[in-house]
Design an enzyme around this catalytic site. Structure first.
Site, PDB file in Angstrom:
ATOM      1  CE1 TYR A  58      -4.064  -1.700  -0.385  1.00 47.86           C
ATOM      2  CE2 TYR A  58      -3.154  -3.188   1.276  1.00 47.86           C
ATOM      3  CZ  TYR A  58      -4.098  -2.900   0.307  1.00 47.86           C
ATOM      4  OH  TYR A  58      -5.077  -3.816   0.009  1.00 47.86           O
ATOM      5  CG  ASN A  94     -11.352   3.242  -8.498  1.00 47.42           C
ATOM      6  OD1 ASN A  94     -11.484   2.031  -8.539  1.00 47.42           O
ATOM      7  ND2 ASN A  94     -11.517   4.024  -9.540  1.00 47.42           N
ATOM      8  CG  HIS A 111     -13.790  -1.290  -1.919  1.00 50.07           C
ATOM      9  ND1 HIS A 111     -13.633  -1.925  -3.130  1.00 50.07           N
ATOM     10  CD2 HIS A 111     -14.899  -1.840  -1.369  1.00 50.07           C
ATOM     11  CE1 HIS A 111     -14.611  -2.817  -3.315  1.00 50.07           C
ATOM     12  NE2 HIS A 111     -15.397  -2.764  -2.257  1.00 50.07           N
ATOM     13  CB  CYS A 138      -0.957   7.327  15.779  1.00 49.44           C
ATOM     14  SG  CYS A 138      -2.549   8.170  15.640  1.00 49.44           S
ATOM     15  N   GLY A 178     -16.086   1.044 -15.657  1.00 50.26           N
ATOM     16  CA  GLY A 178     -14.766   0.452 -15.434  1.00 50.26           C
ATOM     17  C   GLY A 178     -14.671  -0.470 -14.237  1.00 50.26           C
ATOM     18  CB  THR A 179     -16.490  -1.902 -11.763  1.00 51.99           C
ATOM     19  OG1 THR A 179     -16.436  -2.957 -10.794  1.00 51.99           O
ATOM     20  CG2 THR A 179     -17.928  -1.630 -12.141  1.00 51.99           C
ATOM     21  CB  SER A 180     -14.177  -6.864 -13.306  1.00 54.44           C
ATOM     22  OG  SER A 180     -13.959  -6.947 -11.909  1.00 54.44           O
ATOM     23  CB  ALA A 222     -13.612   5.234 -18.631  1.00 54.64           C
TER      24      ALA A 222
END
Ligand code: OAD
Length: 240
Positions: A58, A94, A111, A138, A178-180, A222
Site C-alpha cells: 500500500y 477505487n 473500499h 500515529c 470500469g468495474t469487472s 472511459a
C-alpha cells in the site's frame, strides 16, 4: 429512456476509470492481482501474518499517486455532478483520489482510501501522503504499532452501505464505469437499482461479469465514452 430526463443518478466506478491515468487495474492482464495473491495482501489475516508485506504494497501504491493525475472520465463525472439538476451520487471502489482531483466534491469511497491512515489504538483516521508502517507514530495519539492502511479488505464491511442503499433505492439512472462486476456488494448494485426501477448503463472496455444485467452496455475507453454520456444527460430538453 431519455437520458436528458434522468432525475437522480448513482455512478459506481472501478479501477477502469483510473486506468487511463496510469494506475493498474486488478484483474486485467498485468493487473495488480496477477502478480499478487489478494489473500496475501488484502485481508485482515494477511496483515496479521505479514504486516511488512501489506505496508509495502500500500505504501508503493500511495506514493504512485504522486505520479498520476485525473483523466477526462474523472473530469466528466465531476462536471455532471456540478451541472445536473438532480442528485448525482458518486460511489467508487477505487482507493485513489483521482475523482477528487478531477473536481468531484462528493465521493463515497466504499473500499477506503490510500491517502488515509487508520490508527487501531486510538481509532482515528487522518489524511497522509507518506509511507507508514508499524514503526510510524500515529499523528493523533503518538502511539506506534497501531496504524493500518485505511482500506476495506476482503471479509470486511465496505463503508457507507446504508447511505449507498438509500441512494440506489432513490435513483432513476444507475451507471457503472470500469468495474469487472466480480466483487460484492458493489457487483450487486446494478440488480438493486433495477429492482427499484432505475435505468442502467455500463461503460467498460470489455464485457464484465454483470454486463447482461444492464439495459445498455457501452464498450470502449472511459476517457472517451464518459464525456459523451455526460453530454447526452446534460442536454437541455426542448422548451415547449
Ligand atoms: P477490476 O480490475 O476487477 O476491473 C477493471 C475493469 O475495468 C475491467 O472490467 C476492465 O475491462 C475495465 N477497464 C479497464 N480499463 C478501462 C478503460 N480505460 N475504460 C473502461 N473500462 C476499463 O477492478 P474493479 O472492478 O474496480 O477491492 O475491482 C473491484 C475490487 O476488486 C477493487 O476495489 C479491489 C479489488 O480486489 C479491494 O481491494 C478490496
Amino acid at each position: 429512456m431519455r437520458l436528458d430526463h434522468a432525475g437522480n443518478i448513482v455512478i459506481l466506478t472501478g479501477a477502469g476509470v483510473s486506468a487511463e491515468s496510469g494506475l493498474s487495474t486488478f484483474r486485467d492482464s498485468g493487473g495488480l492481482w496477477e502478480n499478487h495473491d489478494p489473500m496475501t495482501i488484502a485481508t485482515p489475516e494477511a496483515f496479521a501474518r505479514d504486516p511488512g508485506l501489506v505496508y509495502r504494497f500500500y505504501n508503493a501504491r500511495r506514493l504512485q499517486l504522486n505520479e498520476v493525475d485525473a483523466n477526462p472520465a474523472h473530469r466528466a463525472i465531476a462536471r455532471l455532478q456540478r451541472e445536473h439538476r438532480g442528485d448525482v451520487f458518486l460511489v467508487t471502489q477505487n482507493v485513489d483520489d483521482l475523482h477528487e482531483r478531477g473536481g468531484s466534491s462528493q465521493v463515497c469511497h466504499m473500499h477506503g482510501e490510500l491517502r488515509s491512515a487508520w490508527c487501531l489504538a486510538c481509532g482515528s483516521r487522518y489524511a497522509t501522503r507518506e509511507a507508514f508502517d508499524a514503526a510510524t507514530a500515529c499523528e493523533r495519539c503518538a502511539g506506534r504499532g497501531g496504524l493500518r492502511p485505511d482500506i476495506v479488505w476482503f471479509g470486511e464491511m465496505p463503508y457507507e452501505m446504508d447511505l449507498i442503499e438509500r441512494k440506489l433505492a432513490a435513483c432513476d439512472l444507475f451507471i457503472a464505469i470500469g468495474t469487472s462486476g466480480t466483487v460484492y456488494p458493489a457487483a450487486g448494485f446494478v440488480r438493486g437499482a433495477r429492482a427499484f426501477g432505475a435505468y442502467t448503463i455500463e461503460v467498460n472496455r470489455d464485457s464484465s461479469e454483470t454486463s447482461s444485467v444492464f439495459h445498455q452496455h457501452r464498450v470502449g475507453l472511459a476517457g472517451e465514452l464518459v464525456g459523451e454520456l455526460v453530454e447526452e444527460i446534460l442536454v437541455q430538453p426542448p422548451s415547449t
